[in-house]
Design a protein around this motif. Sequence first.
Motif, PDB file in Angstrom:
ATOM      1  N   PRO A  15       5.153   9.518   7.557  1.00 62.84           N
ATOM      2  CA  PRO A  15       3.929  10.088   8.132  1.00 62.84           C
ATOM      3  C   PRO A  15       3.251  11.059   7.162  1.00 62.84           C
ATOM      4  O   PRO A  15       3.919  11.815   6.456  1.00 62.84           O
ATOM      5  N   SER A  16       1.937  11.008   7.140  1.00 59.75           N
ATOM      6  CA  SER A  16       1.171  11.983   6.362  1.00 59.75           C
ATOM      7  C   SER A  16       1.002  13.249   7.185  1.00 59.75           C
ATOM      8  O   SER A  16       1.333  13.285   8.376  1.00 59.75           O
ATOM      9  N   THR A  17       0.465  14.285   6.569  1.00 59.04           N
ATOM     10  CA  THR A  17       0.306  15.570   7.246  1.00 59.04           C
ATOM     11  C   THR A  17      -1.083  15.748   7.839  1.00 59.04           C
ATOM     12  O   THR A  17      -1.236  16.217   8.968  1.00 59.04           O
ATOM     13  N   LEU A  18      -2.120  15.332   7.097  1.00 55.73           N
ATOM     14  CA  LEU A  18      -3.500  15.597   7.507  1.00 55.73           C
ATOM     15  C   LEU A  18      -4.309  14.337   7.797  1.00 55.73           C
ATOM     16  O   LEU A  18      -5.396  14.431   8.362  1.00 55.73           O
ATOM     17  N   VAL A  19      -3.804  13.186   7.381  1.00 58.82           N
ATOM     18  CA  VAL A  19      -4.519  11.928   7.629  1.00 58.82           C
ATOM     19  C   VAL A  19      -3.572  10.963   8.339  1.00 58.82           C
ATOM     20  O   VAL A  19      -2.358  11.163   8.356  1.00 58.82           O
ATOM     21  N   LYS A  20      -4.138   9.895   8.902  1.00 52.65           N
ATOM     22  CA  LYS A  20      -3.337   8.942   9.674  1.00 52.65           C
ATOM     23  C   LYS A  20      -2.613   7.889   8.839  1.00 52.65           C
ATOM     24  O   LYS A  20      -1.515   7.470   9.213  1.00 52.65           O
ATOM     25  N   PRO A  21      -3.178   7.401   7.713  1.00 49.21           N
ATOM     26  CA  PRO A  21      -2.433   6.391   6.945  1.00 49.21           C
ATOM     27  C   PRO A  21      -1.089   6.929   6.478  1.00 49.21           C
ATOM     28  O   PRO A  21      -0.981   8.094   6.084  1.00 49.21           O
ATOM     29  N   PRO A  22      -0.056   6.099   6.528  1.00 50.68           N
ATOM     30  CA  PRO A  22       1.269   6.551   6.099  1.00 50.68           C
ATOM     31  C   PRO A  22       1.362   6.656   4.579  1.00 50.68           C
ATOM     32  O   PRO A  22       0.594   6.025   3.842  1.00 50.68           O
ATOM     33  N   ALA A  59       4.847  11.473  -5.560  1.00 48.57           N
ATOM     34  CA  ALA A  59       3.693  12.341  -5.273  1.00 48.57           C
ATOM     35  C   ALA A  59       2.663  11.562  -4.469  1.00 48.57           C
ATOM     36  O   ALA A  59       2.502  10.345  -4.646  1.00 48.57           O
ATOM     37  N   HIS A  60       1.988  12.279  -3.569  1.00 48.85           N
ATOM     38  CA  HIS A  60       0.983  11.649  -2.710  1.00 48.85           C
ATOM     39  C   HIS A  60      -0.250  12.548  -2.625  1.00 48.85           C
ATOM     40  O   HIS A  60      -0.123  13.769  -2.549  1.00 48.85           O
ATOM     41  N   LEU A  61      -1.409  11.931  -2.606  1.00 48.40           N
ATOM     42  CA  LEU A  61      -2.674  12.633  -2.415  1.00 48.40           C
ATOM     43  C   LEU A  61      -3.307  12.128  -1.120  1.00 48.40           C
ATOM     44  O   LEU A  61      -3.724  10.972  -1.046  1.00 48.40           O
ATOM     45  N   GLU A  62      -3.342  12.977  -0.109  1.00 43.66           N
ATOM     46  CA  GLU A  62      -3.995  12.599   1.152  1.00 43.66           C
ATOM     47  C   GLU A  62      -5.498  12.823   0.992  1.00 43.66           C
ATOM     48  O   GLU A  62      -5.930  13.916   0.587  1.00 43.66           O
ATOM     49  N   CYS A  63      -6.280  11.804   1.301  1.00 46.18           N
ATOM     50  CA  CYS A  63      -7.711  11.835   0.987  1.00 46.18           C
ATOM     51  C   CYS A  63      -8.590  11.483   2.180  1.00 46.18           C
ATOM     52  O   CYS A  63      -8.194  10.715   3.058  1.00 46.18           O
ATOM     53  N   ILE A  64      -9.798  12.028   2.142  1.00 47.96           N
ATOM     54  CA  ILE A  64     -10.854  11.600   3.052  1.00 47.96           C
ATOM     55  C   ILE A  64     -11.989  11.004   2.225  1.00 47.96           C
ATOM     56  O   ILE A  64     -12.231  11.423   1.088  1.00 47.96           O
ATOM     57  N   HIS A  65     -12.638  10.003   2.780  1.00 52.08           N
ATOM     58  CA  HIS A  65     -13.703   9.302   2.067  1.00 52.08           C
ATOM     59  C   HIS A  65     -14.884  10.233   1.822  1.00 52.08           C
ATOM     60  O   HIS A  65     -15.353  10.914   2.726  1.00 52.08           O
ATOM     61  N   TYR A  66     -15.343  10.279   0.578  1.00 55.59           N
ATOM     62  CA  TYR A  66     -16.526  11.077   0.244  1.00 55.59           C
ATOM     63  C   TYR A  66     -17.759  10.192   0.063  1.00 55.59           C
ATOM     64  O   TYR A  66     -18.795  10.424   0.662  1.00 55.59           O
ATOM     65  N   LYS A  67     -17.634   9.143  -0.749  1.00 55.36           N
ATOM     66  CA  LYS A  67     -18.806   8.308  -1.019  1.00 55.36           C
ATOM     67  C   LYS A  67     -18.359   6.984  -1.625  1.00 55.36           C
ATOM     68  O   LYS A  67     -17.348   6.915  -2.323  1.00 55.36           O
ATOM     69  N   THR A  68     -19.118   5.935  -1.336  1.00 56.28           N
ATOM     70  CA  THR A  68     -18.926   4.638  -1.982  1.00 56.28           C
ATOM     71  C   THR A  68     -20.192   4.282  -2.742  1.00 56.28           C
ATOM     72  O   THR A  68     -21.293   4.363  -2.195  1.00 56.28           O
TER      73      THR A  68
END
Length: 204
Positions: free
Chosen positions: A117-124, A131-140
């Motif tokens: 489980p991630s801490t701040l986002v839903k994807p595992p 190392a892991h970087l939990e991300c939110i989409h900024y722009k495409t």
Amino acid sequence: MFYKPSEPHGLKHGPFKAIVAPRPIGWISSLAADGTANLAPFSFFNAMAEFPPIVAMAINGSHSEGGAKDTLENIHATKEFVCNMVSYDLREEMNLSSGMHPRSVDEFDQSGLTKEPSTLVKPPRVKESPAHLECIHYKTIVLPSNTPDVVNTMVLGEVIGIHISDDIIVDGMIDMQKYRPLARLGYMDYCHVQDVFAMQRPKV
């Protein structure tokens, strides 16, 4: 030699990706709108900024079943993803997840990996990753394409959470020789960090 990308280069294989190398691998986990997990590696990947931290990756081409690749569809649907960094020890699992699997296939299971489980986002996260970087989409950003049926896209994500294995931290710093991040070269070639040296910036 010199060649224009729009013209034949005359070599056995295209040299562009071998020139821009090594490139770190963004091993991206995401969730579809219905909650189905997906995991895929992308070698057009890197960090773009630090305050706030921004990562960029290119998701090019289309899915074998039609439409955009799962990662792009998932990020647009949920606005979240995780960059799981690939170490040398995970090279085989990363490669297994790179296949063009049907949408119904869970690449975590296909590759024998563990969902964490991630801490701040839903994807595992990939539990085995150092190392892991939990991300939110900024722009495409839609990029130019020389082929009408292939869409090239650059996805930018803001890193909102970072996980680092204690196993790769030595004296308060990431030890690259313990981390041994994997990188993509050209063709089917890869490399990993073995030799590290430091240089101080000149004082001006």
